[in-house]
Motif scaffolding. Structure first.
Motif, PDB file in Angstrom:
ATOM      1  N   LEU A   1     -75.193  -6.895  23.908  1.00  0.00           N
ATOM      2  CA  LEU A   1     -73.926  -6.388  24.422  1.00  0.00           C
ATOM      3  C   LEU A   1     -73.332  -5.386  23.441  1.00  0.00           C
ATOM      4  O   LEU A   1     -73.644  -5.408  22.240  1.00  0.00           O
ATOM      5  N   PRO A   2     -72.463  -4.488  23.899  1.00  0.00           N
ATOM      6  CA  PRO A   2     -72.166  -3.281  23.108  1.00  0.00           C
ATOM      7  C   PRO A   2     -71.293  -3.456  21.883  1.00  0.00           C
ATOM      8  O   PRO A   2     -71.394  -2.664  20.937  1.00  0.00           O
ATOM      9  N   GLN A   3     -70.421  -4.461  21.845  1.00  0.00           N
ATOM     10  CA  GLN A   3     -69.501  -4.598  20.726  1.00  0.00           C
ATOM     11  C   GLN A   3     -69.995  -5.649  19.732  1.00  0.00           C
ATOM     12  O   GLN A   3     -70.512  -6.699  20.127  1.00  0.00           O
ATOM     13  N   CYS A   4     -69.843  -5.376  18.446  1.00  0.00           N
ATOM     14  CA  CYS A   4     -70.195  -6.345  17.413  1.00  0.00           C
ATOM     15  C   CYS A   4     -69.040  -6.482  16.430  1.00  0.00           C
ATOM     16  O   CYS A   4     -68.046  -5.741  16.501  1.00  0.00           O
ATOM     17  N   TYR A   5     -69.178  -7.440  15.529  1.00  0.00           N
ATOM     18  CA  TYR A   5     -68.196  -7.658  14.457  1.00  0.00           C
ATOM     19  C   TYR A   5     -68.911  -7.418  13.137  1.00  0.00           C
ATOM     20  O   TYR A   5     -70.006  -7.940  12.906  1.00  0.00           O
ATOM     21  N   LEU A   6     -68.298  -6.629  12.254  1.00  0.00           N
ATOM     22  CA  LEU A   6     -68.897  -6.367  10.952  1.00  0.00           C
ATOM     23  C   LEU A   6     -67.786  -6.256   9.910  1.00  0.00           C
ATOM     24  O   LEU A   6     -66.964  -5.331   9.969  1.00  0.00           O
ATOM     25  N   ASN A   7     -67.757  -7.240   9.021  1.00  0.00           N
ATOM     26  CA  ASN A   7     -66.846  -7.213   7.862  1.00  0.00           C
ATOM     27  C   ASN A   7     -65.394  -6.913   8.250  1.00  0.00           C
ATOM     28  O   ASN A   7     -64.749  -6.023   7.707  1.00  0.00           O
ATOM     29  N   GLY A   8     -64.912  -7.673   9.234  1.00  0.00           N
ATOM     30  CA  GLY A   8     -63.500  -7.587   9.588  1.00  0.00           C
ATOM     31  C   GLY A   8     -63.163  -6.616  10.692  1.00  0.00           C
ATOM     32  O   GLY A   8     -61.990  -6.512  11.081  1.00  0.00           O
ATOM     33  N   GLU A   9     -64.135  -5.901  11.223  1.00  0.00           N
ATOM     34  CA  GLU A   9     -63.858  -4.916  12.259  1.00  0.00           C
ATOM     35  C   GLU A   9     -64.781  -5.122  13.455  1.00  0.00           C
ATOM     36  O   GLU A   9     -65.930  -5.544  13.305  1.00  0.00           O
TER      37      GLU A   9
ATOM     38  N   THR B   1     -71.512 -10.090   3.301  1.00  0.00           N
ATOM     39  CA  THR B   1     -71.574  -9.278   4.510  1.00  0.00           C
ATOM     40  C   THR B   1     -71.579 -10.219   5.708  1.00  0.00           C
ATOM     41  O   THR B   1     -72.439 -11.101   5.795  1.00  0.00           O
ATOM     42  N   VAL B   2     -70.614 -10.047   6.598  1.00  0.00           N
ATOM     43  CA  VAL B   2     -70.465 -10.919   7.769  1.00  0.00           C
ATOM     44  C   VAL B   2     -70.676 -10.085   9.026  1.00  0.00           C
ATOM     45  O   VAL B   2     -69.985  -9.084   9.245  1.00  0.00           O
ATOM     46  N   PHE B   3     -71.630 -10.494   9.837  1.00  0.00           N
ATOM     47  CA  PHE B   3     -72.009  -9.742  11.039  1.00  0.00           C
ATOM     48  C   PHE B   3     -72.142 -10.706  12.206  1.00  0.00           C
ATOM     49  O   PHE B   3     -72.637 -11.830  12.050  1.00  0.00           O
ATOM     50  N   ALA B   4     -71.709 -10.269  13.382  1.00  0.00           N
ATOM     51  CA  ALA B   4     -71.899 -11.065  14.593  1.00  0.00           C
ATOM     52  C   ALA B   4     -72.088 -10.134  15.776  1.00  0.00           C
ATOM     53  O   ALA B   4     -71.452  -9.075  15.863  1.00  0.00           O
ATOM     54  N   MET B   5     -72.971 -10.523  16.670  1.00  0.00           N
ATOM     55  CA  MET B   5     -73.174  -9.760  17.902  1.00  0.00           C
ATOM     56  C   MET B   5     -73.431 -10.724  19.053  1.00  0.00           C
ATOM     57  O   MET B   5     -73.697 -11.924  18.845  1.00  0.00           O
ATOM     58  N   ALA B   6     -73.341 -10.211  20.268  1.00  0.00           N
ATOM     59  CA  ALA B   6     -73.565 -11.021  21.466  1.00  0.00           C
ATOM     60  C   ALA B   6     -74.665 -10.393  22.305  1.00  0.00           C
ATOM     61  O   ALA B   6     -74.835  -9.162  22.312  1.00  0.00           O
TER      62      ALA B   6
ATOM     63  N   ARG C   1     -74.200   0.030  18.126  1.00  0.00           N
ATOM     64  CA  ARG C   1     -75.056   1.158  17.755  1.00  0.00           C
ATOM     65  C   ARG C   1     -74.513   1.925  16.546  1.00  0.00           C
ATOM     66  O   ARG C   1     -75.245   2.684  15.911  1.00  0.00           O
ATOM     67  N   ASP C   2     -73.233   1.759  16.240  1.00  0.00           N
ATOM     68  CA  ASP C   2     -72.635   2.458  15.107  1.00  0.00           C
ATOM     69  C   ASP C   2     -72.524   1.590  13.863  1.00  0.00           C
ATOM     70  O   ASP C   2     -72.092   2.073  12.807  1.00  0.00           O
ATOM     71  N   ALA C   3     -72.866   0.307  13.943  1.00  0.00           N
ATOM     72  CA  ALA C   3     -72.702  -0.612  12.808  1.00  0.00           C
ATOM     73  C   ALA C   3     -73.686  -0.248  11.699  1.00  0.00           C
ATOM     74  O   ALA C   3     -74.863   0.023  11.958  1.00  0.00           O
ATOM     75  N   ARG C   4     -73.216  -0.281  10.457  1.00  0.00           N
ATOM     76  CA  ARG C   4     -74.056   0.083   9.315  1.00  0.00           C
ATOM     77  C   ARG C   4     -73.779  -0.847   8.134  1.00  0.00           C
ATOM     78  O   ARG C   4     -72.636  -1.237   7.896  1.00  0.00           O
ATOM     79  N   ILE C   5     -74.837  -1.185   7.396  1.00  0.00           N
ATOM     80  CA  ILE C   5     -74.693  -1.870   6.118  1.00  0.00           C
ATOM     81  C   ILE C   5     -75.479  -1.104   5.071  1.00  0.00           C
ATOM     82  O   ILE C   5     -76.339  -0.277   5.397  1.00  0.00           O
ATOM     83  N   SER C   6     -75.219  -1.405   3.798  1.00  0.00           N
ATOM     84  CA  SER C   6     -75.914  -0.729   2.707  1.00  0.00           C
ATOM     85  C   SER C   6     -77.370  -1.195   2.622  1.00  0.00           C
ATOM     86  O   SER C   6     -77.660  -2.381   2.825  1.00  0.00           O
ATOM     87  N   PRO C   7     -78.304  -0.293   2.279  1.00  0.00           N
ATOM     88  CA  PRO C   7     -79.678  -0.729   2.020  1.00  0.00           C
ATOM     89  C   PRO C   7     -79.785  -1.608   0.779  1.00  0.00           C
ATOM     90  O   PRO C   7     -80.833  -2.224   0.550  1.00  0.00           O
ATOM     91  N   LEU C   8     -78.714  -1.683  -0.018  1.00  0.00           N
ATOM     92  CA  LEU C   8     -78.695  -2.568  -1.180  1.00  0.00           C
ATOM     93  C   LEU C   8     -78.189  -3.966  -0.841  1.00  0.00           C
ATOM     94  O   LEU C   8     -78.072  -4.815  -1.725  1.00  0.00           O
ATOM     95  N   ASP C   9     -77.882  -4.218   0.425  1.00  0.00           N
ATOM     96  CA  ASP C   9     -77.443  -5.552   0.815  1.00  0.00           C
ATOM     97  C   ASP C   9     -78.554  -6.559   0.531  1.00  0.00           C
ATOM     98  O   ASP C   9     -79.728  -6.315   0.825  1.00  0.00           O
TER      99      ASP C   9
END
Length: 292
Positions: A5-13, A115-120, A18-26
């Motif tokens: 599904l299109p919306q996700c949660y990443l670090n408070g937002e 790093t906190v991530f959630a998707m549906a 498709r626009d979610a990004r994390i550091s390659p150093l994670d």
């Protein structure tokens, strides 16, 4: 598999997946230094929320990472995520990594910002054809690490086992260690013989299954239940074999290593269990609010 599904949660937002990004150093990316949880949603209502997030809290304790949220905060985050994706039936994936530091060091960083991530995603559909015929599986020798009770994202061994099953044209790989059944590559395993349900006990070699526990609770009302070691010979000689997972409830396995289980069709005990789960889902979907 359907798209998430299109919306996700990443670090408070809440952002477009498709626009979610994390550091390659994670550290989740570099080391698999992260844990996860999956729970189904029926009619916009989370199923076994408390049990799933108790397990997440346990996994975090086992890797010595402080839980970034209370149960109530997790509930609020996921309620919004589900609502932003239209509610209904789906499943939620949650991942917590130890975050990033500027560099690559095996030891924990001194300052941790997880790093906190959630998707549906849509729930998988068990088709009428599968319901009539059941699923198929192969057995594979266990080559995973010795802390399978932690729901870690370091799942390379499980991925290789699942691919081995896919290469064989079957649905699941049932993991065997020293002649005894552990679990599936992404499921818990049950066997039924002469009306008695058995499943392997929790240990460091097995992930504690929340759907497994729900199935055991339902089964206790209608048949004897044994939590004990199950040999590969018992698996192959069973009248019925089931697998369970958060996104699929309990499903029948009717062929293992090319040979039929029981009659080679889903058995009567599984049909009763499937009906019991359907009633449980309907009850949940009709409740007015979440029960944390």
């Amino acid at each position: 598999m359907p798209e998430p599904l299109p919306q996700c949660y990443l670090n408070g937002e809440y952002v477009a997946l498709r626009d979610a990004r994390i550091s390659p150093l994670d550290r989740g990316f570099l080391f698999g230094d992260s844990v996860y949880e999956v729970l189904p949603v029926f009619g916009g209502r989370m199923f076994l929320f408390r049990e799933h997030f108790d397990r997440l809290a346990r996994s975090l304790r086992e890797i010595r990472l402080e839980n970034p949220h209370t149960h109530e905060q997790w509930r609020d985050i996921l309620e919004q995520l589900i609502a932003r994706n239209g509610g209904g039936n789906c499943y939620v994936y949650v991942q917590v990594s130890r975050g990033m530091e500027y560099g690559r060091n095996h030891a924990f960083p001194a300052v941790v910002k997880p790093t906190v991530f959630a998707m549906a995603s849509p729930l998988p559909v068990f088709t009428d054809a599968q319901r009539a015929a059941g699923l198929s599986a192969i057995t594979v020798e266990d080559f995973r690490w010795s802390r399978c009770d932690i729901k870690s994202t370091a799942l390379l061994a499980n991925v290789l086992m699942k691919q081995q099953a896919a290469d064989a044209g079957v649905n699941e790989a049932i993991i065997v260690r020293d002649g005894h059944v552990m679990e599936g590559s992404s499921t818990s395993v049950f066997v039924i013989k002469n009306g008695v349900l058995a499943t392997p006990p929790n240990s460091h070699s097995i992930l504690p299954g929340t759907t497994r526990d729900a199935a055991l609770s339902l089964a206790t009302n209608v048949m004897p239940v044994e939590i004990r070691s199950v040999s590969i010979d018992e698996l192959r000689a069973a009248d019925e074999v089931w697998i369970s997972a958060a996104t699929r409830d309990v499903l029948p396995v009717t062929r293992i290593d090319g040979a039929p289980i029981g009659t080679g069709r889903p058995g009567p005990a599984w049909h009763r269990m499937a009906d019991a789960f359907a009633q449980l889902r309907q009850q949940l979907a009709s409740t007015p609010a979440y029960t944390p």
